[in-house]
Motif scaffolding. Structure first.
Motif, mmCIF file in Angstrom:
data_model
loop_
_atom_site.group_PDB
_atom_site.id
_atom_site.type_symbol
_atom_site.label_atom_id
_atom_site.label_comp_id
_atom_site.label_asym_id
_atom_site.label_seq_id
_atom_site.Cartn_x
_atom_site.Cartn_y
_atom_site.Cartn_z
ATOM 1 N N TYR A 276 0.840 -1.199 0.000
ATOM 2 C CA TYR A 276 0.000 0.000 0.000
ATOM 3 C C TYR A 276 0.881 1.257 0.000
ATOM 4 O O TYR A 276 0.661 2.186 -0.792
ATOM 5 N N GLY A 277 1.877 1.268 0.870
ATOM 6 C CA GLY A 277 2.770 2.420 0.952
ATOM 7 C C GLY A 277 3.562 2.630 -0.326
ATOM 8 O O GLY A 277 3.842 3.768 -0.711
ATOM 9 N N PHE A 278 3.930 1.533 -0.989
ATOM 10 C CA PHE A 278 4.625 1.620 -2.276
ATOM 11 C C PHE A 278 3.780 2.399 -3.278
ATOM 12 O O PHE A 278 4.260 3.306 -3.966
ATOM 13 N N ALA A 279 2.499 2.048 -3.379
ATOM 14 C CA ALA A 279 1.611 2.702 -4.342
ATOM 15 C C ALA A 279 1.413 4.175 -3.999
ATOM 16 O O ALA A 279 1.407 5.038 -4.889
ATOM 17 N N VAL A 280 1.273 4.472 -2.707
ATOM 18 C CA VAL A 280 1.127 5.865 -2.268
ATOM 19 C C VAL A 280 2.357 6.670 -2.665
ATOM 20 O O VAL A 280 2.258 7.776 -3.232
ATOM 21 N N LEU A 281 3.517 6.114 -2.359
ATOM 22 C CA LEU A 281 4.767 6.816 -2.628
ATOM 23 C C LEU A 281 4.985 7.033 -4.121
ATOM 24 O O LEU A 281 5.385 8.129 -4.545
ATOM 25 N N MET A 282 4.718 6.027 -4.927
ATOM 26 C CA MET A 282 4.950 6.142 -6.362
ATOM 27 C C MET A 282 4.090 7.242 -6.976
ATOM 28 O O MET A 282 4.566 8.034 -7.803
ATOM 29 N N PHE B 178 -1.229 -3.135 -2.639
ATOM 30 C CA PHE B 178 -1.253 -2.317 -3.853
ATOM 31 C C PHE B 178 -2.682 -2.200 -4.386
ATOM 32 O O PHE B 178 -3.138 -1.123 -4.785
ATOM 33 N N THR B 179 -3.393 -3.319 -4.367
ATOM 34 C CA THR B 179 -4.783 -3.333 -4.832
ATOM 35 C C THR B 179 -5.666 -2.446 -3.965
ATOM 36 O O THR B 179 -6.512 -1.696 -4.481
ATOM 37 N N LEU B 180 -5.479 -2.503 -2.655
ATOM 38 C CA LEU B 180 -6.276 -1.681 -1.740
ATOM 39 C C LEU B 180 -6.065 -0.191 -2.002
ATOM 40 O O LEU B 180 -7.011 0.606 -1.892
ATOM 41 N N TYR B 181 -4.845 0.186 -2.365
ATOM 42 C CA TYR B 181 -4.613 1.594 -2.701
ATOM 43 C C TYR B 181 -5.335 1.967 -3.986
ATOM 44 O O TYR B 181 -5.947 3.042 -4.087
ATOM 45 N N LYS B 182 -5.264 1.081 -4.961
ATOM 46 C CA LYS B 182 -5.872 1.371 -6.262
ATOM 47 C C LYS B 182 -7.384 1.586 -6.155
ATOM 48 O O LYS B 182 -7.968 2.348 -6.937
ATOM 49 N N ILE B 183 -8.033 0.910 -5.208
ATOM 50 C CA ILE B 183 -9.476 1.092 -5.039
ATOM 51 C C ILE B 183 -9.780 2.081 -3.914
ATOM 52 O O ILE B 183 -10.932 2.238 -3.514
ATOM 53 N N ASN B 184 -8.718 2.745 -3.406
ATOM 54 C CA ASN B 184 -8.860 3.748 -2.346
ATOM 55 C C ASN B 184 -9.613 3.188 -1.135
ATOM 56 O O ASN B 184 -10.475 3.843 -0.538
ATOM 57 N N PHE B 185 -9.248 1.983 -0.762
ATOM 58 C CA PHE B 185 -9.950 1.290 0.313
ATOM 59 C C PHE B 185 -9.850 2.023 1.642
ATOM 60 O O PHE B 185 -10.853 2.263 2.323
ATOM 61 N N THR C 177 -5.730 -6.421 -12.190
ATOM 62 C CA THR C 177 -4.543 -7.206 -12.563
ATOM 63 C C THR C 177 -3.775 -7.658 -11.329
ATOM 64 O O THR C 177 -3.384 -8.825 -11.221
ATOM 65 N N THR C 178 -3.536 -6.731 -10.405
ATOM 66 C CA THR C 178 -2.765 -7.083 -9.213
ATOM 67 C C THR C 178 -3.521 -8.072 -8.335
ATOM 68 O O THR C 178 -2.919 -8.974 -7.742
#
Length: 387
Positions: free
Chosen positions: A78-84, A220-227, A141-142
């Motif tokens: 999750y933090g990876f996706a936020v940071l990127m 990563f998936t949870l970030y993408k759906i703004n969980f 995908t993830t």
């Protein structure tokens, strides 16, 4: 002067529930890491635990064993996706930036491995680079990829478990180094034991990393759906996840009890342990989210969040304290105390860290290790003290 383009995410921009979950996971980390010293070098064939020890071993196994590093792996994804996304918005090359950030995490992992042979930072540094493959991927995908990996875990765990592996025997041979009064010997043990006990130990090298990466993809998936950003709106899914995962945990517990009396051959080729671990982690994590939404345990969650804001500093500090207590260079306690001592020590260390972290964050923007890591990552001097 540091411009906004070069600044990392500020404290007031953080998602509180993520820090709460990190704080809870960090409690499990210190409990299980100190628990490890109770087990090291112990003859389990002759060891006869008393009732209290049996109860404590059961509780730690249910709530903490492997649940913390799997939860932290999810939060790392999750933090990876936020940071990127944050880096991309500020004009940096996200691939180059993150690769550099993982390099410096690997340097910190080298230091931490010397302090404690159970270091996990090295795994995040390497597995984090694999996440770059999925940077532009969709949540679908993830998630599908994570499901495929999840289905592969039991047969791979069974196959790897059947392989001959003498790596842990090499760790046992190194125990005298840790019991030495010489600091260099103790640090050498940490590095060598990390190599033999994790880096080339087949069960860890293959199975643990597979599970870890699966959890990272979930995050990563949870970030993408703004969980986590829409936590209240997702309450029905959180409640559903809690009850379904709890049902799986109960079912698997009953199943394993039945298997203890039935010699089912197929389970030699299909190990379900990590399904139990992951179901328990999801049950606990969703339970915390449910309580958080309901406004329960506010004080406790505030303390967890404080720890979560300084996860890296507190994690490495816990390992340093462990070295000073358990090694020959320190108090030399090793495995000589009853289990309650190790767990109580872990709780005391954790509680003290809450107060120290609260005081530190009242004066400074980041934990000291986080601050150093951020400056190395951004290649800029960042303000430490609050203004």
């Amino acid at each position: 002067m540091v411009t906004s383009l070069n600044q990392p995410i500020q404290q007031n921009q953080r998602t509180i529930i993520v820090d709460v979950l990190r704080g809870w996971a960090l409690l499990g980390v210190v409990l299980m890491n100190y628990f490890d010293f109770f087990t090291l070098g112990r003859n389990w064939e002759s060891f006869k635990p008393d009732t209290l020890t049996n109860v404590l071993m059961y509780i730690t196994n249910i709530f903490f064993s492997a649940k913390s590093w799997t939860l932290l792996s999810l939060l790392f994804g999750y933090g990876f996706a936020v940071l990127m996304d944050n880096v991309k918005e500020k004009g940096h090359n996200p691939y180059g930036f993150f690769a550099g950030r993982m390099f410096w995490l690997l340097v910190l992992a080298f230091i931490n491995s010397a302090l404690f042979f159970g270091d996990i930072l090295k795994d995040y540094a390497v597995m984090g680079l694999l996440l770059l493959i999925f940077y532009r991927s969709s949540a679908k995908t993830t998630f599908i990829t994570s499901v495929v990996l999840l289905l592969a875990v039991p047969p791979i765990a069974a196959f790897v478990g059947a392989l001959k592996d003498t790596s842990w025997d090499e760790v046992v041979k190194l125990f005298p180094l840790y019991q030495s009064r010489n600091l260099l010997d103790v640090l050498t043990f940490g590095l060598k034991a990390t190599y033999f006990g994790e880096m080339i130990l087949k069960g860890y090298l293959y199975t643990v990393h597979l599970v870890m990466f699966c959890c990272m993809l979930w995050g990563f998936t949870l970030y993408k759906i703004n969980f986590f950003g829409k936590l209240t709106n997702n309450k029905k899914y959180i409640v559903r996840a809690f009850w379904i995962s709890l049902g799986i945990v109960v079912f698997l517990n009953v199943f394993f009890l039945a298997y203890a009396n039935q010699k089912w051959v197929f389970l030699k080729h299909f190990k379900l342990r990590y399904y139990m671990v992951l179901s328990s982690m999801i049950c606990i994590g969703s339970g915390i989210c449910w309580l958080f939404i309901a406004g329960k345990l506010k004080t406790l969650f505030e303390h967890f969040a404080i720890m979560g804001k300084m996860t890296l500093t507190n994690y490495m500090t816990q390992n340093l304290i462990g070295l000073l207590v358990f090694s020959g260079f320190g108090l030399g306690i090793w495995n000589t105390k009853p289990l309650w001592f190790y767990l109580l020590l872990a709780l005391v260390v954790y509680i003290l860290q809450i107060f120290v972290s609260k005081w530190w964050l009242s004066k400074y923007n980041y934990g000291p290790v986080e601050w150093i890591w951020r400056q190395l990552s951004y290649r800029k001097k960042l303000p430490l003290r609050n203004v």
